[in-house]
Design a protein around this motif. Structure first.
Motif, PDB file in Angstrom:
ATOM      1  N   GLU A  48       0.833  -1.206   0.000  1.00 32.61           N
ATOM      2  CA  GLU A  48       0.000   0.000   0.000  1.00 32.61           C
ATOM      3  C   GLU A  48       0.868   1.257   0.000  1.00 32.61           C
ATOM      4  N   HIS A  49       1.936   1.222   0.777  1.00 30.55           N
ATOM      5  CA  HIS A  49       2.840   2.376   0.853  1.00 30.55           C
ATOM      6  C   HIS A  49       3.471   2.678  -0.508  1.00 30.55           C
ATOM      7  N   TYR A  50       3.877   1.628  -1.235  1.00 27.29           N
ATOM      8  CA  TYR A  50       4.543   1.799  -2.518  1.00 27.29           C
ATOM      9  C   TYR A  50       3.615   1.524  -3.700  1.00 27.29           C
ATOM     10  N   ALA A  51       2.318   1.686  -3.523  1.00 26.89           N
ATOM     11  CA  ALA A  51       1.323   1.367  -4.559  1.00 26.89           C
ATOM     12  C   ALA A  51       1.598   2.072  -5.885  1.00 26.89           C
ATOM     13  N   GLU A  52       2.110   3.300  -5.864  1.00 23.55           N
ATOM     14  CA  GLU A  52       2.350   4.045  -7.103  1.00 23.55           C
ATOM     15  C   GLU A  52       3.448   3.412  -7.957  1.00 23.55           C
ATOM     16  N   HIS A  53       4.228   2.510  -7.370  1.00 24.47           N
ATOM     17  CA  HIS A  53       5.312   1.858  -8.106  1.00 24.47           C
ATOM     18  C   HIS A  53       4.940   0.457  -8.599  1.00 24.47           C
ATOM     19  N   LYS A  54       3.725   0.012  -8.299  1.00 23.07           N
ATOM     20  CA  LYS A  54       3.310  -1.338  -8.700  1.00 23.07           C
ATOM     21  C   LYS A  54       3.452  -1.499 -10.216  1.00 23.07           C
TER      22      LYS A  54
END
Length: 148
Positions: A48-54
């Motif tokens: 969730e914290h790094y969702a923009e990098h998925k």
């Protein structure tokens, strides 16, 4: 205007016993620590914290690294806090990070980055809410603030 920044010291900082050094640098700048916890991050929270990098090639290794050991989650407060913390942290790419910055002094590989800092005031709000409950933040009166 006083703002807040979420900052996380990653497993590499803890393993190398550099937590105090990094906190000292942020304090010496005049920023005010209002939230602090040592924690293990679940895979779900990391995702969730790094969702923009998925979907990016570094996403899975990033999640694996951040969940590989304890981290120190922090909230700092001060004038233009996000900008100041990011300048102290240095460039994300260690070879671009200036000596004297946290990454410039303590990081060699981007995949084992040593510190996370919110990249905007909006990201700071989102990240703080992921890692801290409102009652875990203590906005104390800083008597030294007049000197900065």
């Amino acid at each position: 205007m006083s703002t807040r920044c979420f900052t996380m010291l990653k497993p590499g900082i803890l393993n190398r016993r550099l937590v105090g050094e990094v906190i000292s640098r942020l304090e010496k700048k005049g920023l005010k620590l209002i939230g602090l916890k040592l924690m293990n991050i679940s895979t779900e929270l990391a995702q969730e914290h790094y969702a923009e990098h998925k979907g990016k090639p570094f996403y899975d290794p990033l999640v694996d690294y951040i969940t590989s050991g304890p981290v120190v989650a922090m909230v700092w407060q001060g004038d233009d806090c996000v900008t100041l913390v990011r300048k102290l942290a240095g460039s994300t790419k260690p070879s671009d990070a200036q000596p004297g910055t946290i990454r410039g002094d303590f990081c060699v590989h981007t995949s084992n980055n040593v510190i996370h800092a919110s990249d905007s005031d909006e990201s700071a709000v989102r990240e703080i809410n992921l890692f801290f409950k409102p009652e875990e933040l203590i906005d104390w009166e800083d008597q030294a603030a007049i000197w900065y």
